[in-house]
Design a protein around this motif. Structure first.
Motif, PDB file in Angstrom:
ATOM      1  N   ASP A  11      45.792   0.645  51.898  1.00  0.00           N
ATOM      2  CA  ASP A  11      46.928   1.539  51.655  1.00  0.00           C
ATOM      3  C   ASP A  11      48.237   0.861  52.038  1.00  0.00           C
ATOM      4  O   ASP A  11      49.232   0.947  51.326  1.00  0.00           O
ATOM      5  CB  ASP A  11      46.776   2.846  52.430  1.00  0.00           C
ATOM      6  N   GLY A  12      48.234   0.169  53.164  1.00  0.00           N
ATOM      7  CA  GLY A  12      49.438  -0.518  53.603  1.00  0.00           C
ATOM      8  C   GLY A  12      49.847  -1.618  52.641  1.00  0.00           C
ATOM      9  O   GLY A  12      51.031  -1.802  52.355  1.00  0.00           O
ATOM     10  N   LEU A  14      49.097  -1.765  49.368  1.00  0.00           N
ATOM     11  CA  LEU A  14      49.527  -1.156  48.116  1.00  0.00           C
ATOM     12  C   LEU A  14      50.884  -0.469  48.263  1.00  0.00           C
ATOM     13  O   LEU A  14      51.702  -0.509  47.347  1.00  0.00           O
ATOM     14  CB  LEU A  14      48.483  -0.168  47.610  1.00  0.00           C
ATOM     15  N   ASP A  15      51.132   0.148  49.418  1.00  0.00           N
ATOM     16  CA  ASP A  15      52.415   0.818  49.639  1.00  0.00           C
ATOM     17  C   ASP A  15      53.572  -0.176  49.766  1.00  0.00           C
ATOM     18  O   ASP A  15      54.665   0.074  49.301  1.00  0.00           O
ATOM     19  CB  ASP A  15      52.358   1.692  50.897  1.00  0.00           C
ATOM     20  N   SER A  16      53.303  -1.309  50.387  1.00  0.00           N
ATOM     21  CA  SER A  16      54.385  -2.278  50.593  1.00  0.00           C
ATOM     22  C   SER A  16      54.656  -3.095  49.337  1.00  0.00           C
ATOM     23  O   SER A  16      55.724  -3.686  49.200  1.00  0.00           O
ATOM     24  CB  SER A  16      54.041  -3.226  51.743  1.00  0.00           C
ATOM     25  N   GLY A  17      53.688  -3.173  48.438  1.00  0.00           N
ATOM     26  CA  GLY A  17      53.865  -3.926  47.201  1.00  0.00           C
ATOM     27  C   GLY A  17      53.646  -5.417  47.364  1.00  0.00           C
ATOM     28  O   GLY A  17      53.813  -6.175  46.428  1.00  0.00           O
TER      29      GLY A  17
END
Length: 94
Positions: A11-12, A14-17
């Motif tokens: 998740d981290g 994917l969220d940060s890109g």
């Protein structure tokens, strides 16, 4: 050391890109030549030449950079280049 991929880590990411950067190889790892074939390619000679060089030189000449480690031939690019430089025998012997 690589961390296991957990749902929170994914998740981290994917969220940060951005994905975490892989560990960099050390300069020694890039300089190492393992096996007669790899050494021969670097020196632009045959595998047999490397084996003969080891048999005839390395056992009697401590300046020869080719060694036998873990059942394989081993050296570094830096050692080969330094050994092949003109005048290296005089500098290393003196």
């Amino acid at each position: 050391m690589n961390r296991p991929l957990t749902p929170a880590l994914l998740d981290g990411i994917l969220d940060s890109g951005t994905a975490p950067t892989p560990p960099r190889r050390s300069s020694l790892a890039k300089d190492v030549l393992w096996g007669a074939n790899e050494i021969a390619r670097f020196m632009n000679v045959s595998d047999d030449f490397v084996r003969t060089l080891y048999r005839e030189k390395a056992e009697r000449d401590p300046r020869c950079p080719i060694r036998w480690v873990g059942g394989r031939y081993f050296c570094t690019k830096t050692e080969i280049v330094a050994w092949l430089m003109p005048g290296s025998e005089e500098r290393k012997a003196g």
